[in-house]
Scaffold this motif. Sequence first.
Motif, PDB file in Angstrom:
ATOM      1  N   ASN A  19       4.500  33.742 -54.945  1.00  0.00           N
ATOM      2  CA  ASN A  19       4.511  32.539 -55.269  1.00  0.00           C
ATOM      3  C   ASN A  19       3.333  32.052 -56.075  1.00  0.00           C
ATOM      4  O   ASN A  19       2.406  31.203 -55.807  1.00  0.00           O
ATOM      5  N   LEU A  20       3.207  32.584 -57.519  1.00  0.00           N
ATOM      6  CA  LEU A  20       2.440  32.252 -58.049  1.00  0.00           C
ATOM      7  C   LEU A  20       2.233  30.990 -58.778  1.00  0.00           C
ATOM      8  O   LEU A  20       1.468  30.449 -59.445  1.00  0.00           O
ATOM      9  N   GLN A  21       3.446  30.213 -58.772  1.00  0.00           N
ATOM     10  CA  GLN A  21       3.654  28.953 -59.605  1.00  0.00           C
ATOM     11  C   GLN A  21       3.314  29.194 -61.061  1.00  0.00           C
ATOM     12  O   GLN A  21       2.417  28.347 -61.552  1.00  0.00           O
ATOM     13  N   ALA A  22       3.661  30.140 -61.657  1.00  0.00           N
ATOM     14  CA  ALA A  22       3.191  30.451 -63.082  1.00  0.00           C
ATOM     15  C   ALA A  22       4.276  30.190 -63.967  1.00  0.00           C
ATOM     16  O   ALA A  22       3.952  30.377 -65.254  1.00  0.00           O
ATOM     17  N   GLY A  23       5.435  29.637 -63.674  1.00  0.00           N
ATOM     18  CA  GLY A  23       6.568  29.536 -64.650  1.00  0.00           C
ATOM     19  C   GLY A  23       6.544  28.310 -65.273  1.00  0.00           C
ATOM     20  O   GLY A  23       6.245  27.338 -64.715  1.00  0.00           O
ATOM     21  N   HIS A  24       7.451  28.262 -66.578  1.00  0.00           N
ATOM     22  CA  HIS A  24       7.722  27.115 -67.190  1.00  0.00           C
ATOM     23  C   HIS A  24       9.113  27.199 -67.582  1.00  0.00           C
ATOM     24  O   HIS A  24       9.332  28.245 -68.512  1.00  0.00           O
ATOM     25  N   ALA A  25      10.054  26.277 -67.340  1.00  0.00           N
ATOM     26  CA  ALA A  25      11.402  26.341 -67.747  1.00  0.00           C
ATOM     27  C   ALA A  25      11.639  26.285 -69.023  1.00  0.00           C
ATOM     28  O   ALA A  25      10.920  25.249 -69.698  1.00  0.00           O
ATOM     29  N   GLN A  26      12.519  27.224 -69.881  1.00  0.00           N
ATOM     30  CA  GLN A  26      12.739  27.069 -71.118  1.00  0.00           C
ATOM     31  C   GLN A  26      14.254  26.667 -71.177  1.00  0.00           C
ATOM     32  O   GLN A  26      15.013  26.239 -70.299  1.00  0.00           O
ATOM     33  N   THR A  27      14.853  26.538 -72.282  1.00  0.00           N
ATOM     34  CA  THR A  27      16.190  26.041 -72.342  1.00  0.00           C
ATOM     35  C   THR A  27      17.048  27.131 -71.406  1.00  0.00           C
ATOM     36  O   THR A  27      17.920  26.681 -70.894  1.00  0.00           O
ATOM     37  N   GLU A  28      16.714  28.384 -71.475  1.00  0.00           N
ATOM     38  CA  GLU A  28      17.439  29.219 -70.477  1.00  0.00           C
ATOM     39  C   GLU A  28      16.441  30.236 -69.761  1.00  0.00           C
ATOM     40  O   GLU A  28      15.656  30.776 -70.675  1.00  0.00           O
TER      41      GLU A  28
END
Length: 516
Positions: free
Chosen positions: A473-482
């Motif tokens: 669970n790095l919490q490194a993501g950022h949602a894009q369009t897909e």
Amino acid sequence: MSGQDRPQGNRRGQGPERRRNAAGRERNRGGERSFSQSVPAQRTRKADPARLVAFEVLRAVDADDAYANLVLPVKIRQHRLDKRDAGFATELTYGALRGLGTYDAILARCVDRPLAELDPAVLDALRLGVHQLLAMRVPAHAALDQTVGLARVVIGAGPGALVNAVLRKVSAKELAGWTEELTAGQKDPVAAAAVMHSHPEWIVRAMRQSLVGHGRSVGEIEDLLAADNAAPVVNLVALPGLGTLDEAIQAGAEPGSLVQDSALFSGGDVGRLESVRTGTTRVQDAGSQLVARALAEAQTLTSGPERWLDLCAGPGGKAALLAALAAKKSATLLANEPAEHRAELVRQSLRPVDREVWEVRTGDGRDLGQLQPEGFDRILVDAPCTGLGALRRRPESRWRRKPSDVAQLAPLQRELLDSALAAVKPGGLVAYVTCSPHPAETTAVVTDALRRHPDIELLDSASALDAVSLSGNLQAGHAQTEGSTAQLWPHIHGTDAMFLGLLRKKTSDNPAGNAK
């Protein structure tokens, strides 16, 4: 003068003779004088080896555009520094380079001429002195004495006097007092942060934009800049199936908390480890390990024996890890590098891995999409970038890079990614990776590729990273369009600021795509 004209006390061991020192110079009649450290002529006249190493590295960085991380180990060996002195030289070298912006602003208040008019060697000596005075646990008298001694030996007596006078002015305040003075009345938070944290203003702005662009708060900027200035711990990786961390652990390394087969080493010269010398254990940032493993472990929709491609392989760190992982999966790796001297570094990095697993190609990666269309199952595009995510490891880079570099690299980044997308099989994966969080080098490149290549989909890159991390669970993501992209950060993850965009070419039976 005849013998009878000499004072009677001039016989050996008596009278005035006893007032001469070992060099034959007459001492003060009151006994040997205790020289004041405020008198430049009576300061030390030798260069401390550790400080000399730091000075020589700074000169190489400034005069020859050298990289400190390459020059410093060589200088340490040349001067035969022991572990303690090597540690001091390392802290002094990197500290002076990181703090250069702040230190130059302080020096500008203490020198009676523009810094550009100073001899560059004198300026480097002053920077070393300022760092010792304001940021190291070195007594002020020792910092002054040793820096003046260094300047006298390697530059000259006149510059030594200048160094003494300037550093005395610097020593009148602590670092907090200087930064308060330098930022007093400054209403621009970017300009203030640039002085406080020793970054060029354009990089401070770029980092603020990067935080927001990856879904984080601009309020993290102070922590991010501070992390850039923290001395990083050496990260190790044991090549899967080939190396172990036993030797490193016995030497004091601690198991890494982010990724398997990794360790954190703070025991001095890592080159003394046999496993490092043989290449089965390597120095590699945990962020680089994570993105390579994410590509290797993510699910493809291809079948049969896999072919992998490292499109921009030099100098070979990620290629070595990928090759070791490929060997465990009965896959093969083509490592591509356009420069022959760097291609040779790649070969050296790959030597511990079974020779049947890998091949090195010297050529332009932008050609491979046409030369080998749809020929690979997994492709790593570790694109040339500004390196803004590794400023803590390459502190001189912040003073060399320019805002125009971002725009100049953009066409190359897009062309390399286009080539990889042409070279990947339907159902295969492309990992677009940079050691920079700048949106122009990360999300903008991925978004543009998705727009121009309707047969490509963005996967959940954050989940791919989590799947190969020890925390999950790095919490490194950022949602894009897909799907999502993933961005690691020094102040959050303790890694370089590595970016990952994991892409997949759609298959004929899945034309709509599936970002899962």
